[in-house]
Scaffold this motif. Structure first.
Motif, PDB file in Angstrom:
ATOM      1  N   ILE A   5       0.777  -1.304   0.353  1.00 23.93           N
ATOM      2  CA  ILE A   5      -0.114  -0.408  -0.029  1.00 23.93           C
ATOM      3  C   ILE A   5       1.540   1.116  -0.065  1.00 23.93           C
ATOM      4  O   ILE A   5       0.759   2.445  -0.828  1.00 23.93           O
ATOM      5  N   ALA A   6       1.875   1.076   0.891  1.00 23.18           N
ATOM      6  CA  ALA A   6       2.701   2.248   1.025  1.00 23.18           C
ATOM      7  C   ALA A   6       3.509   2.079  -0.409  1.00 23.18           C
ATOM      8  O   ALA A   6       3.479   3.883  -1.185  1.00 23.18           O
ATOM      9  N   LEU A   7       4.018   1.552  -1.142  1.00 27.75           N
ATOM     10  CA  LEU A   7       4.809   2.015  -2.195  1.00 27.75           C
ATOM     11  C   LEU A   7       3.875   2.228  -3.627  1.00 27.75           C
ATOM     12  O   LEU A   7       4.314   2.707  -4.176  1.00 27.75           O
ATOM     13  N   ALA A  46       9.148   6.966  -3.816  1.00 26.41           N
ATOM     14  CA  ALA A  46       9.077   7.510  -5.026  1.00 26.41           C
ATOM     15  C   ALA A  46       9.820   6.430  -5.805  1.00 26.41           C
ATOM     16  O   ALA A  46      11.286   6.733  -5.115  1.00 26.41           O
ATOM     17  N   ILE A  47       9.052   5.360  -6.121  1.00 28.72           N
ATOM     18  CA  ILE A  47      10.429   4.578  -7.595  1.00 28.72           C
ATOM     19  C   ILE A  47      10.574   5.365  -8.775  1.00 28.72           C
ATOM     20  O   ILE A  47       9.598   4.798  -9.478  1.00 28.72           O
ATOM     21  N   SER A  48      11.263   5.117  -9.068  1.00 36.27           N
ATOM     22  CA  SER A  48      11.177   5.157 -10.130  1.00 36.27           C
ATOM     23  C   SER A  48      12.390   5.072 -11.766  1.00 36.27           C
ATOM     24  O   SER A  48      13.523   4.246 -10.803  1.00 36.27           O
ATOM     25  N   ASP A  76      15.101   5.620 -12.562  1.00 35.92           N
ATOM     26  CA  ASP A  76      16.467   6.140 -12.245  1.00 35.92           C
ATOM     27  C   ASP A  76      16.940   6.050 -11.398  1.00 35.92           C
ATOM     28  O   ASP A  76      17.572   5.471 -10.726  1.00 35.92           O
ATOM     29  N   SER A  77      15.730   5.909 -10.022  1.00 35.57           N
ATOM     30  CA  SER A  77      16.366   5.482  -8.533  1.00 35.57           C
ATOM     31  C   SER A  77      17.082   4.328  -8.191  1.00 35.57           C
ATOM     32  O   SER A  77      17.691   3.660  -7.973  1.00 35.57           O
ATOM     33  N   LEU A  78      15.985   3.665  -9.581  1.00 37.76           N
ATOM     34  CA  LEU A  78      16.134   1.769  -9.991  1.00 37.76           C
ATOM     35  C   LEU A  78      18.223   1.902 -10.099  1.00 37.76           C
ATOM     36  O   LEU A  78      18.864   0.802  -9.731  1.00 37.76           O
ATOM     37  N   ALA A  79      17.878   2.268 -11.173  1.00 39.35           N
ATOM     38  CA  ALA A  79      19.359   2.335 -11.699  1.00 39.35           C
ATOM     39  C   ALA A  79      20.698   2.753 -10.671  1.00 39.35           C
ATOM     40  O   ALA A  79      21.663   2.644 -10.331  1.00 39.35           O
ATOM     41  N   ALA A  80      20.558   3.803  -9.483  1.00 39.53           N
ATOM     42  CA  ALA A  80      21.065   4.745  -8.995  1.00 39.53           C
ATOM     43  C   ALA A  80      21.387   3.497  -7.665  1.00 39.53           C
ATOM     44  O   ALA A  80      22.320   3.754  -6.590  1.00 39.53           O
ATOM     45  N   VAL A  81      20.421   2.913  -7.439  1.00 40.73           N
ATOM     46  CA  VAL A  81      20.845   1.413  -6.038  1.00 40.73           C
ATOM     47  C   VAL A  81      21.866   0.656  -6.809  1.00 40.73           C
ATOM     48  O   VAL A  81      22.871   0.284  -5.803  1.00 40.73           O
TER      49      VAL A  81
END
Length: 404
Positions: free
Chosen positions: A34-36, A284-286, A288-293
């Motif tokens: 739910i949060a995601l 907030a996942i995008s 770009d954020s996945l790539a940044a991980v």
């Protein structure tokens, strides 16, 4: 008469349902989902506005955001229940015998040191790694036991005992890390009030006082004093749990620790932990954020620290302890079973998210939390597959590998 009793029976059954490990894990997973979804929906700004809304008296330094109330307040209930369980294990449970407790205790230590060392080596020189190394040291009891309950019903009971003991010791270590690493300001007066409150709680327990109307305000005072002292307030929860009496007196149906754990565990599993997850996991996942991980040193350190560090640390420390004669692998378990359980140790959800919020700020914290979620998801799925395979082996009655 039967009609009047139905609500009580229904409430009792619902509480029993909430006490099961599987249910707790499912509710936690639902709150996370739910949060995601909420944070990444068009209503994401509403989510963040609610999470960051401050409530509480400013004069008492208790004006906190709703997210902080969930993290510092509600989660203290989770740690209180964990403290009760830890105290029970130390006094009358699996951890009461040194030799029996040696394997999960040593495994838990290895499962904290290895992830920290791996995270430090990967993130060395990066700003924030001096605090972020602590993020992958924690194992989430609720999720780990939930996955075990769902997938490993055919495994010997020794599997659950090992994982539970390891997770309890791991939680204690994580709590110590929080207390030492994230105490930025310190008030001696507030600390004195906290110590006095905890001492009075212990005295009342020693004198067998059972008046809840004394304990509830005393616990709130202790929590407020620990928070005011600059120490993370969840420490009050585990301290109160450890001070609760666990041995039943003659003529006493159950000890205070058992009674409290029985009554509070549904609130912990059904309210405290899910609400914390609701406000902690809204990242907030995008793309770009996945790539940044995978491209940023600190979130990558957290990810590999959890996935590789936990397995290497738990298995390595266990093998070393057995080889040196300090511990013995239970006869009903094999090293393959222990490997599957070690993967469950990489589920760092609740406490790892908490440490990520304490260790980092802004985008860095969000990336670290994303790394925790990815690692926990991979660990859960991988462990589930391994445990199902091992369960089939045990269901066929195949003997465990001999411990060497």
């Amino acid at each position: 008469m039967s009609t009047e009793r139905r609500p009580t029976v229904a409430i009792s059954e619902f509480a029993r349902f909430l006490r099961t490990e599987t249910t707790g894990g499912m509710i936690l997973l639902a709150a996370t989902a739910i949060a995601l979804l909420w944070a990444n929906s068009p209503l994401g700004d509403v989510y963040r506005d609610i999470r960051d809304l401050h409530i509480g008296p400013e004069s008492l330094h208790l004006s906190l955001s709703i997210g902080d109330w969930a993290k510092d307040g509600l989660l203290a209930l989770f740690f209180f229940v964990a403290g009760l369980e830890l105290k029970r294990e130390l006094v009358v449970g699996e951890l009461s015998n040194v030799k029996a407790a040696a394997l999960p205790i040593i495994a838990a230590f290895g499962g904290m040191v290895a992830p920290a060392l791996i995270a430090l080596s990967i993130g060395w020189g990066e700003p924030g790694i001096e605090r972020a190394w602590a993020i992958p040291v924690a194992t989430d009891i609720a999720f780990a036991l939930g996955v075990l309950a769902l997938t490993a019903s055919s495994l010997p009971t020794a599997a659950r005992v090992f994982l539970l003991s390891l997770a309890v010791v791991d939680d204690l270590g994580a709590i110590v890390v929080i207390a030492v690493l994230f105490t930025e300001t310190f008030s001696l007066v507030a600390a004195g009030i906290a110590v006095a409150g905890l001492a009075l709680y212990a005295y009342l327990q020693h004198k067998r006082v059972r008046a809840w109307w004394l304990y509830v305000p005393l616990a709130l005072i202790a929590w407020g004093a620990v928070h005011g002292a600059g120490i993370h307030a969840t420490i009050a929860g585990v301290a109160l749990g450890l001070l609760t009496r666990v041995r039943a007196d003659e003529g006493e149906a159950e000890s205070p620790a058992v009674r409290l754990e029985h009554r509070l565990q549904p609130w912990s599993a059904g309210l405290a932990v899910p609400v914390f997850a609701l406000f902690a996991a809204g990242i907030a996942i995008s793309g770009d954020s996945l790539a940044a991980v995978f491209g940023d040193a600190i979130p990558l350190a957290v990810l590999i620290g959890l996935l590789a560090g936990k397995v290497v640390g738990i298995l390595g420390a266990s093998a070393l302890a057995v080889r040196l004669g300090l511990a013995r692998l239970p006869g009903s378990l094999s090293w393959l079973d222990l490997g599957a359980l070690s993967m469950l140790g990489a589920v760092g959800f609740t406490v790892s998210l908490l440490i990520a919020e304490l260790a980092l700020e802004g985008e860095a914290a969000e990336l670290a939390k994303t790394a925790v979620l990815i690692a926990s998801a991979i660990a859960s799925l991988t462990a589930a597959v391994l445990l199902l395979a091992r369960g089939k082996v045990h269901a066929r009655g195949a003997p465990a590998e001999p411990a060497k």
